[in-house]
Design a protein around this motif. Sequence first.
Motif, PDB file in Angstrom:
ATOM      1  N   ARG A  63       0.816  -1.214   0.000  1.00 49.31           N
ATOM      2  CA  ARG A  63       0.000   0.000   0.000  1.00 49.31           C
ATOM      3  C   ARG A  63       0.851   1.266   0.000  1.00 49.31           C
ATOM      4  O   ARG A  63       0.367   2.330  -0.378  1.00 49.31           O
ATOM      5  CB  ARG A  63      -0.927   0.002   1.219  1.00 49.31           C
ATOM      6  N   ASP A  64       2.110   1.159   0.437  1.00 47.02           N
ATOM      7  CA  ASP A  64       2.964   2.343   0.485  1.00 47.02           C
ATOM      8  C   ASP A  64       3.573   2.690  -0.867  1.00 47.02           C
ATOM      9  O   ASP A  64       3.931   3.848  -1.099  1.00 47.02           O
ATOM     10  CB  ASP A  64       4.090   2.148   1.508  1.00 47.02           C
ATOM     11  N   ASN A  65       3.753   1.700  -1.753  1.00 52.07           N
ATOM     12  CA  ASN A  65       4.432   1.988  -3.018  1.00 52.07           C
ATOM     13  C   ASN A  65       3.616   1.629  -4.251  1.00 52.07           C
ATOM     14  O   ASN A  65       4.121   1.726  -5.377  1.00 52.07           O
ATOM     15  CB  ASN A  65       5.788   1.274  -3.074  1.00 52.07           C
ATOM     16  N   ALA A  66       2.348   1.214  -4.061  1.00 50.75           N
ATOM     17  CA  ALA A  66       1.542   0.794  -5.212  1.00 50.75           C
ATOM     18  C   ALA A  66       1.414   1.901  -6.243  1.00 50.75           C
ATOM     19  O   ALA A  66       1.412   1.649  -7.458  1.00 50.75           O
ATOM     20  CB  ALA A  66       0.165   0.327  -4.742  1.00 50.75           C
ATOM     21  N   GLY A  67       1.319   3.158  -5.793  1.00 54.89           N
ATOM     22  CA  GLY A  67       1.194   4.271  -6.734  1.00 54.89           C
ATOM     23  C   GLY A  67       2.398   4.416  -7.637  1.00 54.89           C
ATOM     24  O   GLY A  67       2.266   4.800  -8.809  1.00 54.89           O
ATOM     25  N   PHE A  68       3.576   4.106  -7.107  1.00 56.54           N
ATOM     26  CA  PHE A  68       4.779   4.163  -7.941  1.00 56.54           C
ATOM     27  C   PHE A  68       4.691   3.159  -9.079  1.00 56.54           C
ATOM     28  O   PHE A  68       4.951   3.490 -10.247  1.00 56.54           O
ATOM     29  CB  PHE A  68       6.021   3.881  -7.089  1.00 56.54           C
ATOM     30  N   TRP A  69       4.289   1.923  -8.760  1.00 54.69           N
ATOM     31  CA  TRP A  69       4.223   0.882  -9.791  1.00 54.69           C
ATOM     32  C   TRP A  69       3.066   1.122 -10.754  1.00 54.69           C
ATOM     33  O   TRP A  69       3.159   0.767 -11.936  1.00 54.69           O
ATOM     34  CB  TRP A  69       4.154  -0.496  -9.148  1.00 54.69           C
ATOM     35  N   ASP A  70       1.995   1.763 -10.279  1.00 56.17           N
ATOM     36  CA  ASP A  70       0.932   2.163 -11.206  1.00 56.17           C
ATOM     37  C   ASP A  70       1.484   3.156 -12.224  1.00 56.17           C
ATOM     38  O   ASP A  70       1.147   3.096 -13.412  1.00 56.17           O
ATOM     39  CB  ASP A  70      -0.227   2.798 -10.436  1.00 56.17           C
ATOM     40  N   GLY A  71       2.337   4.064 -11.752  1.00 56.57           N
ATOM     41  CA  GLY A  71       2.953   5.023 -12.667  1.00 56.57           C
ATOM     42  C   GLY A  71       3.856   4.350 -13.675  1.00 56.57           C
ATOM     43  O   GLY A  71       3.850   4.691 -14.865  1.00 56.57           O
ATOM     44  N   VAL A  72       4.647   3.377 -13.210  1.00 60.04           N
ATOM     45  CA  VAL A  72       5.533   2.654 -14.129  1.00 60.04           C
ATOM     46  C   VAL A  72       4.721   1.983 -15.228  1.00 60.04           C
ATOM     47  O   VAL A  72       5.114   1.984 -16.402  1.00 60.04           O
ATOM     48  CB  VAL A  72       6.381   1.619 -13.351  1.00 60.04           C
ATOM     49  N   ALA A  73       3.575   1.410 -14.867  1.00 56.89           N
ATOM     50  CA  ALA A  73       2.729   0.756 -15.869  1.00 56.89           C
ATOM     51  C   ALA A  73       2.257   1.736 -16.938  1.00 56.89           C
ATOM     52  O   ALA A  73       1.980   1.340 -18.068  1.00 56.89           O
ATOM     53  CB  ALA A  73       1.522   0.104 -15.183  1.00 56.89           C
ATOM     54  N   GLU A  74       2.217   3.035 -16.577  1.00 53.76           N
ATOM     55  CA  GLU A  74       1.825   4.076 -17.534  1.00 53.76           C
ATOM     56  C   GLU A  74       3.037   4.786 -18.129  1.00 53.76           C
ATOM     57  O   GLU A  74       2.899   5.824 -18.766  1.00 53.76           O
ATOM     58  CB  GLU A  74       0.938   5.095 -16.819  1.00 53.76           C
ATOM     59  N   HIS A  75       4.232   4.221 -17.910  1.00 51.69           N
ATOM     60  CA  HIS A  75       5.494   4.819 -18.369  1.00 51.69           C
ATOM     61  C   HIS A  75       5.688   6.216 -17.791  1.00 51.69           C
ATOM     62  O   HIS A  75       6.127   7.149 -18.473  1.00 51.69           O
ATOM     63  CB  HIS A  75       5.565   4.847 -19.905  1.00 51.69           C
ATOM     64  N   ARG A  76       5.424   6.334 -16.495  1.00 53.01           N
ATOM     65  CA  ARG A  76       5.642   7.576 -15.764  1.00 53.01           C
ATOM     66  C   ARG A  76       6.424   7.246 -14.502  1.00 53.01           C
ATOM     67  O   ARG A  76       6.095   6.299 -13.786  1.00 53.01           O
ATOM     68  CB  ARG A  76       4.313   8.249 -15.393  1.00 53.01           C
ATOM     69  N   LEU A  77       7.473   8.012 -14.226  1.00 53.95           N
ATOM     70  CA  LEU A  77       8.250   7.832 -13.002  1.00 53.95           C
ATOM     71  C   LEU A  77       7.787   8.897 -12.012  1.00 53.95           C
ATOM     72  O   LEU A  77       8.076  10.085 -12.174  1.00 53.95           O
ATOM     73  CB  LEU A  77       9.745   7.967 -13.277  1.00 53.95           C
ATOM     74  N   LEU A  78       7.049   8.459 -10.992  1.00 54.53           N
ATOM     75  CA  LEU A  78       6.420   9.378 -10.055  1.00 54.53           C
ATOM     76  C   LEU A  78       7.239   9.499  -8.777  1.00 54.53           C
ATOM     77  O   LEU A  78       7.705   8.508  -8.217  1.00 54.53           O
ATOM     78  CB  LEU A  78       5.006   8.905  -9.718  1.00 54.53           C
ATOM     79  N   ILE A  79       7.389  10.735  -8.318  1.00 55.23           N
ATOM     80  CA  ILE A  79       8.114  11.054  -7.091  1.00 55.23           C
ATOM     81  C   ILE A  79       7.108  11.607  -6.093  1.00 55.23           C
ATOM     82  O   ILE A  79       6.268  12.439  -6.442  1.00 55.23           O
ATOM     83  CB  ILE A  79       9.213  12.108  -7.365  1.00 55.23           C
ATOM     84  N   GLN A  80       7.199  11.152  -4.856  1.00 56.79           N
ATOM     85  CA  GLN A  80       6.317  11.705  -3.828  1.00 56.79           C
ATOM     86  C   GLN A  80       6.736  13.127  -3.457  1.00 56.79           C
ATOM     87  O   GLN A  80       7.937  13.450  -3.437  1.00 56.79           O
ATOM     88  CB  GLN A  80       6.350  10.840  -2.572  1.00 56.79           C
ATOM     89  N   PHE A 131      12.172   9.911  -2.398  1.00 55.27           N
ATOM     90  CA  PHE A 131      12.228   8.651  -3.110  1.00 55.27           C
ATOM     91  C   PHE A 131      13.295   7.803  -2.436  1.00 55.27           C
ATOM     92  O   PHE A 131      14.359   8.328  -2.096  1.00 55.27           O
ATOM     93  CB  PHE A 131      12.581   8.862  -4.596  1.00 55.27           C
ATOM     94  N   PRO A 132      13.026   6.504  -2.177  1.00 59.23           N
ATOM     95  CA  PRO A 132      11.840   5.751  -2.567  1.00 59.23           C
ATOM     96  C   PRO A 132      10.603   6.201  -1.796  1.00 59.23           C
ATOM     97  O   PRO A 132      10.695   6.962  -0.848  1.00 59.23           O
ATOM     98  CB  PRO A 132      12.218   4.309  -2.221  1.00 59.23           C
ATOM     99  N   TRP A 133       9.457   5.662  -2.206  1.00 60.70           N
ATOM    100  CA  TRP A 133       8.190   6.055  -1.606  1.00 60.70           C
ATOM    101  C   TRP A 133       8.135   5.640  -0.139  1.00 60.70           C
ATOM    102  O   TRP A 133       8.538   4.530   0.229  1.00 60.70           O
ATOM    103  CB  TRP A 133       7.039   5.428  -2.379  1.00 60.70           C
ATOM    104  N   LEU A 134       7.615   6.533   0.691  1.00 56.78           N
ATOM    105  CA  LEU A 134       7.481   6.297   2.128  1.00 56.78           C
ATOM    106  C   LEU A 134       6.096   6.743   2.583  1.00 56.78           C
ATOM    107  O   LEU A 134       5.481   7.614   1.966  1.00 56.78           O
ATOM    108  CB  LEU A 134       8.548   7.092   2.898  1.00 56.78           C
TER     109      LEU A 134
END
Length: 309
Positions: free
Chosen positions: A178-195, A205-208
């Motif tokens: 639950r802490d990093n799922a948003g990061f991997w959702d972004g990767v699936a869309e070819h987006r590198l997301l930073i909190q 980064f990494p997500w916390l």
Amino acid sequence: MTLCRDELKVFEGRVAAAGGEGKDPVNEAMIRHWCEAMGDTSPAYRGPEAIAPPTMLQVWTMGGLSGHEGRARAYDELLALLDGAGYTSVVATDCEQEYLRPLRPGDTITFDAVIESVSALKKTKLGSGHFVTTRMDVRAGGELAGTHRFRILKYAPANGEPTVRRQQKARPRPVVNRDNAGFWDGVAEHRLLIQRCTACDMLRFPWLPGCNACGGQEWDTVEASGEGTVYSYVVMHHPPFPAFDPPYAVGLVELAEGVRIISNVVGVPCDRVRIGMAVRLEFLRADEELELPVFRAVEGGAADSGSEA
């Protein structure tokens, strides 16, 4: 060979390490190194009232290359029993920590460990085997400061040539929670997301789950531009591992936004990777189910000196 439950259960509760002593007291230098490596800028870890980051709990118990005295026979006997039954491979699966009091520079560390549990036979994608969990109690000045549970799987690799071939092709899967799922959702869309902390605007980064600068719990994201430079790197030669073909370069990449990410550096022979080399984000299709962010060397990018390991 199948082990009966009683053969394994007899090890539960037995001592795995007794009277261990930390090689060094909690100290500012190690805290500084940890915070620099993790990109953790919290003021709680600096100054005369500094505490150690809680996640360093295990660090103070590590024995280094020379190891620790006091390792009990029970743990070695259990591993030998599993080896003899054909469960000769091992992989670390996870760890859990509980923090009871902060550690401060000058604290002397002692610890004891027990074999907490040995599972019944489990079937996994790697093969069938047993999960072994040890619990370490970490003390500071004799007072319980925290517990560290470490779990391994001792297993017999799955039989059959087709299975082995699939394992050799498949990259290990990232742990998505639950802490990093948003990061991997972004990767699936070819987006590198930073909190980004919405309280102080600090990027992390990494997500916390919380901000390591102000402790804020609310956050949003910014999309990385994909531009970066190699901050540090190693070239992996050994050990060989299924799905990886050494030698290959693993880089600590500093993004244009200021945070750092660990990933492969591609597009150039690994012996030509250099600190300061300009890189650009792209997404690697590792297999039919997995895409990963990697960084391709930019032709003509700046380079300084580097090191290889």
